[in-house]
Design an enzyme around this catalytic site. Structure first.
Site, PDB file in Angstrom:
ATOM      1  N   CYS A  63      -3.458 -33.201 -10.555  1.00  0.00           N
ATOM      2  CA  CYS A  63      -2.651 -33.329 -11.767  1.00  0.00           C
ATOM      3  C   CYS A  63      -2.097 -31.957 -12.107  1.00  0.00           C
ATOM      4  CB  CYS A  63      -3.423 -33.893 -12.948  1.00  0.00           C
ATOM      5  SG  CYS A  63      -2.346 -34.246 -14.368  1.00  0.00           S
TER       6      CYS A  63
ATOM      7  N   CYS B 180       5.379 -33.147 -10.096  1.00  0.00           N
ATOM      8  CA  CYS B 180       4.348 -34.057 -10.622  1.00  0.00           C
ATOM      9  C   CYS B 180       3.829 -34.867  -9.452  1.00  0.00           C
ATOM     10  CB  CYS B 180       4.953 -34.985 -11.675  1.00  0.00           C
ATOM     11  SG  CYS B 180       3.852 -36.321 -12.218  1.00  0.00           S
TER      12      CYS B 180
END
Length: 268
Positions: free
Chosen positions: A82, A200
């Protein structure tokens, strides 16, 4: 001699459904050219459904538990999947996170190198000599600005960016990667050394990386591609995989790891 099997551990947000597909896809493609290698994939999850600063902080606090759980499985490398969770915790935080999570594996008697997707993106761009970039991110604008500020602090100038402003993490995963090359072309990338197609690891982009490179005429990376590159180097394997763009083309197969990377093999 039988193939050697490497266990790939990933710490993932509970709503992430992409990192457990893109990293395995990259490494399985690699196995076609490296028949003496095998990879298995193992995950531990941190609770997060919406990409907000509050949920990201709470999720990151759970990463120590995940590192211990994965070290129970004796993984050979551990990836924190993440990017924005790390970047939202403060400038340079990927170094502290990698060191702390590696310490958890040492305490559990199963030391393993640790790669964060945030640190991997930074180091992947430095590896290619990309001092100026343009990027796409699915986050709301304030969190995207956090990513921009983080990269700027690491010596990477973001010339232009697009925040897609998708707050729900499952909706991020549902974003059509076929749209990304066109969105990247709309960025002001003429002076960029590289383009980040997805800042991302939840927004899928792997299938669009090479199309975007052809369209833009310059190197294109994603956080997931950079993470796979650093995982391979942490295992002292050549960082090569077909279909994943310039970073994994072989041009940087034996590039050094980031200085001080915790627990890594002596990559040569």
């Amino acid at each position: 001699m039988p193939p050697r099997t490497y266990r790939i551990g990933q710490i993932v947000p509970s709503s992430n459904v992409t990192m457990e597909t893109e990293v395995p896809a990259i490494l399985r493609a690699r196995m076609e050219t490296a028949p003496d290698e095998r990879f298995t994939f193992h995950s531990s999850r941190m609770r997060m459904t919406h990409v907000t600063p509050e949920q990201l902080r709470a999720m990151d606090a759970d990463s120590d538990r995940c590192a211990a759980e994965l070290s129970d499985a004796r993984v050979d490398v551990l990836g924190y999947a993440c990017l924005v969770a790390i970047m939202s915790m403060g400038l340079g935080y990927h170094r502290a996170s990698e060191e702390r999570l590696h310490a958890r594996t040492v305490e559990n008697g199963a030391p393993a190198p640790v790669v964060t997707s945030a640190g991997a993106l930074v180091h992947g761009l430095h590896t290619m000599g990309a001092r100026k970039v343009a990027l796409l991110a699915p986050y709301m604008r304030p969190l995207t600005q956090t990513v921009v500020d983080y990269l700027t602090h690491e010596g990477i100038e973001v010339l232009d960016y697009r925040a897609l402003e998708i707050p729900d993490n499952l909706e991020v995963a549902a974003h059509d990667p076929a749209r990304l090359p066109g969105l990247a072309r709309a960025l002001d990338h003429s002076d960029a050394d590289a383009v980040v197609l997805s800042a991302c690891v939840q927004m899928p982009s792997l299938g669009a990386i090479e199309e975007a490179e052809q369209l833009l005429g310059k190197p294109v990376v994603s956080a997931a591609v950079c993470t796979a590159h650093q995982m391979l180097r942490a295992l002292d394997l050549s960082a090569v995989s077909p279909g994943a763009g310039h970073l994994l083309s072989g041009a940087y197969a034996h590039s050094p790891l980031a200085p001080g990377a915790p627990g890594a093999a002596a990559a040569g």
